[in-house]
Structure formats: structure tokens, C-alpha cells
Design a protein around this motif. Structure first.
Motif, PDB file in Angstrom:
ATOM      1  N   ASN A  16       3.568  92.141  41.242  1.00  0.00           N
ATOM      2  CA  ASN A  16       2.701  92.096  42.419  1.00  0.00           C
ATOM      3  C   ASN A  16       2.932  93.274  43.355  1.00  0.00           C
ATOM      4  OD1 ASN A  16       1.494  89.625  41.668  1.00  0.00           O
ATOM      5  ND2 ASN A  16       3.253  88.482  42.493  1.00  0.00           N
ATOM      6  N   GLN A  17       3.631  94.286  42.880  1.00  0.00           N
ATOM      7  CA  GLN A  17       3.952  95.430  43.722  1.00  0.00           C
ATOM      8  C   GLN A  17       3.253  96.692  43.230  1.00  0.00           C
ATOM      9  OE1 GLN A  17       8.352  95.165  43.391  1.00  0.00           O
ATOM     10  NE2 GLN A  17       8.348  94.824  45.601  1.00  0.00           N
ATOM     11  N   ILE A  18       3.011  97.601  44.182  1.00  0.00           N
ATOM     12  CA  ILE A  18       2.490  98.925  43.865  1.00  0.00           C
ATOM     13  C   ILE A  18       3.633  99.918  44.036  1.00  0.00           C
ATOM     14  CG2 ILE A  18       0.771 100.683  44.406  1.00  0.00           C
ATOM     15  CD1 ILE A  18      -0.410  98.090  43.358  1.00  0.00           C
ATOM     16  N   LYS A  19       3.916 100.681  42.998  1.00  0.00           N
ATOM     17  CA  LYS A  19       5.044 101.601  43.026  1.00  0.00           C
ATOM     18  C   LYS A  19       4.603 103.006  42.617  1.00  0.00           C
ATOM     19  CE  LYS A  19       8.500  98.059  41.831  1.00  0.00           C
ATOM     20  NZ  LYS A  19       9.591  97.696  40.879  1.00  0.00           N
ATOM     21  N   THR A  20       5.456 103.972  42.927  1.00  0.00           N
ATOM     22  CA  THR A  20       5.232 105.344  42.467  1.00  0.00           C
ATOM     23  C   THR A  20       6.409 105.771  41.605  1.00  0.00           C
ATOM     24  OG1 THR A  20       6.287 106.309  44.427  1.00  0.00           O
ATOM     25  CG2 THR A  20       3.901 105.962  44.514  1.00  0.00           C
ATOM     26  N   LYS A  21       6.149 106.682  40.703  1.00  0.00           N
ATOM     27  CA  LYS A  21       7.211 107.193  39.842  1.00  0.00           C
ATOM     28  C   LYS A  21       6.933 108.655  39.517  1.00  0.00           C
ATOM     29  CE  LYS A  21       9.116 104.509  36.810  1.00  0.00           C
ATOM     30  NZ  LYS A  21       9.471 103.686  35.613  1.00  0.00           N
ATOM     31  N   LEU A  22       7.977 109.475  39.631  1.00  0.00           N
ATOM     32  CA  LEU A  22       7.902 110.873  39.232  1.00  0.00           C
ATOM     33  C   LEU A  22       8.398 111.008  37.796  1.00  0.00           C
ATOM     34  CD1 LEU A  22       9.483 112.501  42.415  1.00  0.00           C
ATOM     35  CD2 LEU A  22       7.072 112.575  41.786  1.00  0.00           C
ATOM     36  N   PHE A  23       7.869 111.972  37.079  1.00  0.00           N
ATOM     37  CA  PHE A  23       8.370 112.206  35.728  1.00  0.00           C
ATOM     38  C   PHE A  23       8.206 113.676  35.357  1.00  0.00           C
ATOM     39  CE2 PHE A  23       3.903 111.844  34.869  1.00  0.00           C
ATOM     40  CZ  PHE A  23       3.679 112.656  33.765  1.00  0.00           C
ATOM     41  N   ILE A  24       9.034 114.112  34.424  1.00  0.00           N
ATOM     42  CA  ILE A  24       8.940 115.453  33.833  1.00  0.00           C
ATOM     43  C   ILE A  24       9.057 115.276  32.328  1.00  0.00           C
ATOM     44  CG2 ILE A  24       9.893 117.779  33.725  1.00  0.00           C
ATOM     45  CD1 ILE A  24      11.294 117.212  36.404  1.00  0.00           C
ATOM     46  N   GLY A  25       8.028 115.645  31.595  1.00  0.00           N
ATOM     47  CA  GLY A  25       8.088 115.551  30.144  1.00  0.00           C
ATOM     48  C   GLY A  25       9.078 116.546  29.570  1.00  0.00           C
ATOM     49  N   GLU A  26       9.592 116.232  28.401  1.00  0.00           N
ATOM     50  CA  GLU A  26      10.563 117.121  27.760  1.00  0.00           C
ATOM     51  C   GLU A  26       9.943 117.931  26.629  1.00  0.00           C
ATOM     52  OE1 GLU A  26      13.859 114.781  26.509  1.00  0.00           O
ATOM     53  OE2 GLU A  26      14.297 114.003  28.512  1.00  0.00           O
TER      54      GLU A  26
END
Length: 316
Positions: free
Chosen positions: A120-130
Motif C-alpha cells: 500500500n506504499q509508493i516508493k522510489t528506487k535508484l538503480f545502475i545497470g551493470e
């Protein structure tokens, strides 16, 4: 104080990654994170303010009447993917992006930020592909349509299509590095970046190769020198914005000044964004190779200016 420039260049491919990285580093160094929307009952000597993970103002020493202001922009890392990014019309999985001028690399990986549902939450996530996911056709190829010059991922693949306007391959790639399914992603800000990490090379590792080396090393030097400075006769303001359009009379910077009850007057000196090693002949989006002596000369000059040991002719 030196730091691992190569490691930090790897960690900061986009402005969101940089703001996240800088915020952690500043907190560890004793800088307080103030909110521009909250009342400032008291103002610490060392603090920073962020805006939407796109802009940051860092202040070191507030007990003087003289301020020196460094302003620069992070810029766009490379191709920014459009929301409806799939183009399967020519038998290839071609990703639709904004247009930029590129120089020096063709294999690309993906980095960015996603907004997603988690229960029930809205979240953010950073990522860097390899791993590389796409390539750019050779721009010298006579068959290239320069009006539609975009990265190619693969031959057309219609399996598991959730949204025909979005590249399924892109979201499979995001899932690999974030664990978030396409159906849970609400929004995203995605960039293709150089697939090769920054490296040191040469017989004595005297050279550095990196995407936008001059600009990004300058930003990291600004961060570290502002954080480690011990100014006595001037306050240091370091402002790093998402793009160059933000620099002129920046509303965010003005809001910080208003919160501090200071005005832009004769006691505030501004350092131009391109005051060090800015070669107008180098394409803005390019791989750069430079010897370490030249790269670290930027850090040395910043340190002397911040400590008051020297001025620079482009102060205005």
C-alpha cells in the motif's frame, strides 16, 4: 583530503544518484539537512538543502558577511528515454529518446529512478545497470536515418508485452536490477549511459577515461572541497543544479538566501560555472581522457579559492 574519484564517478551517473550520494556524505561530515519549506528557527554553520533530488545548495560557515558562490550544472547524462519509448516499426526494438549529440561510445547500459507500488506504499528506487543493453549504430553509416537516431536493443520481440508503447526489454532489464515488475512501476526517469565504467590506465595509471570527465570530476571536487573547507573570512555556497538553465537568478538559491536573511550585494561573489578547464570544442556528451595532473589541478585550485589563498579572474 583526497578521495576515490573513479569509485565516485561510477556511483553518480545521474543527478538523482549524485544528490543521494552527496546527501549521505554531507550528513556523515556533520552537515545538517534543512528543508526549504520548514521554518528555520536557527541556522547551523554547516548545512545543505535539496530540491526534488535535482538541485542542492551546500553552505559552509554562516558567521561572516562575505559569501563566495560556486554554481554549476550536472546536465543530462546521455539519452533520456521517453515515456512511450518503444518503436517496433522497422523490425527492431528501437528505444525512443530525446536527441543529443554523442561522441566516443556506442554500447549503452541503463540507469535512473523508478516510482513504484509496494503493497500500500509508493516508493522510489535508484538503480545502475551493470551490463550493456543497447547499442548506437555507427553515425557514419550512410543508411542511418539521422532524424530518428536512437539506440537499438534487439530484434523485434513481442513476447510478454504489457504496454505496446513501452519496450518490454527495458522493463525486464529494470527488474533484473531492482526486483520491481513493470506492472508495479508508476513512473520512471531513465537514461542510457556509457557501458564502460570510468578507469585509470597507463604504465603508472597516470590517465583517467570517463564519460564527461571534466564536468563530473569538477562537481565531485566542489562537493569534497566545500565539505572539508575551514573558511574564516567568507561563507562558501556551492550550488549544483540539474541543468544550466537553472543557474541564472535561480529561484531555489534565492529561497535559501531569503531563509538566511542575506541579499545578493557587493559582499557576494559568484564563480562562473566554466571557470576551470572548460573546452568549448569538446562535445557535451562525450568520453574524455585526461592525465591525472590536469584533473586534480581543478581540486587544488578550488581548495585555494575556498581557503582565501587566491582569487580567480572569473569571479564576478
Amino acid at each position: 583530503m583526497n578521495f576515490d574519484l573513479i569509485s565516485e564517478l561510477k556511483q553518480c551517473p545521474t543527478i538523482d544518484h549524485f544528490i543521494d550520494f552527496a546527501s549521505k556524505l554531507l550528513r556523515e561530515a556533520g552537515f545538517q539537512h534543512l528543508s526549504i519549506t520548514d521554518p528555520w528557527a536557527s541556522i547551523p554553520n554547516k548545512f545543505f538543502v535539496t530540491q526534488d533530488s535535482k538541485n542542492i545548495v551546500i553552505v559552509n560557515q554562516t558567521n561572516t558577511d562575505k559569501q563566495i558562490v560556486f554554481q554549476t550544472d550536472f546536465g543530462k547524462p546521455c539519452f533520456m528515454l521517453k515515456t512511450n519509448n518503444a518503436d517496433l516499426s522497422r523490425g527492431f526494438n528501437i528505444v525512443r529518446c530525446g536527441k543529443v549529440a554523442l561522441n566516443g561510445f556506442y554500447a549503452l547500459k541503463l540507469a535512473g529512478k523508478i516510482l513504484y507500488k509496494d503493497s500500500n506504499q509508493i516508493k522510489t528506487k535508484l538503480f545502475i545497470g551493470e551490463q550493456p543493453i543497447a547499442f548506437l549504430p555507427d553515425p557514419q553509416n550512410a543508411n542511418i536515418d539521422r532524424e530518428n537516431y536512437n539506440p537499438v536493443i534487439s530484434l523485434e520481440d513481442s513476447d510478454d508485452v504489457i504496454n505496446p508503447d513501452q519496450s518490454t526489454a527495458i522493463y525486464k532489464y529494470i527488474y533484473r536490477y531492482t526486483g520491481v515488475k513493470q506492472s508495479d512501476i508508476i513512473d520512471s526517469e531513465l537514461y542510457f549511459i556509457d557501458s564502460d565504467n570510468p578507469i585509470e590506465f597507463g604504465p603508472n595509471k597516470e590517465f583517467i577515461r570517463a564519460f564527461r570527465l571534466n564536468a563530473y570530476s569538477h562537481i565531485l571536487f566542489l562537493l569534497h572541497e566545500t565539505m572539508n573547507a575551514t573558511p574564516k573570512t567568507q561563507s562558501i555556497f556551492t550550488c549544483i543544479y540539474e541543468n544550466k538553465d537553472s543557474e541564472a537568478d535561480n529561484p531555489f538559491f534565492n529561497s535559501v538566501c531569503n531563509k538566511m536573511n542575506i541579499s545578493k550585494d557587493d559582499n557576494m561573489e559568484f564563480v562562473k560555472q566554466n571557470f576551470i578547464n572548460d573546452d568549448e570544442n569538446v562535445p557535451k556528451f562525450s568520453i574524455e581522457i585526461c592525465d591525472k595532473i590536469s584533473v586534480y589541478a581543478t581540486q587544488s585550485m578550488l581548495r585555494k579559492i575556498m581557503s582565501g589563498q587566491r582569487t580567480h579572474p572569473l569571479l564576478h
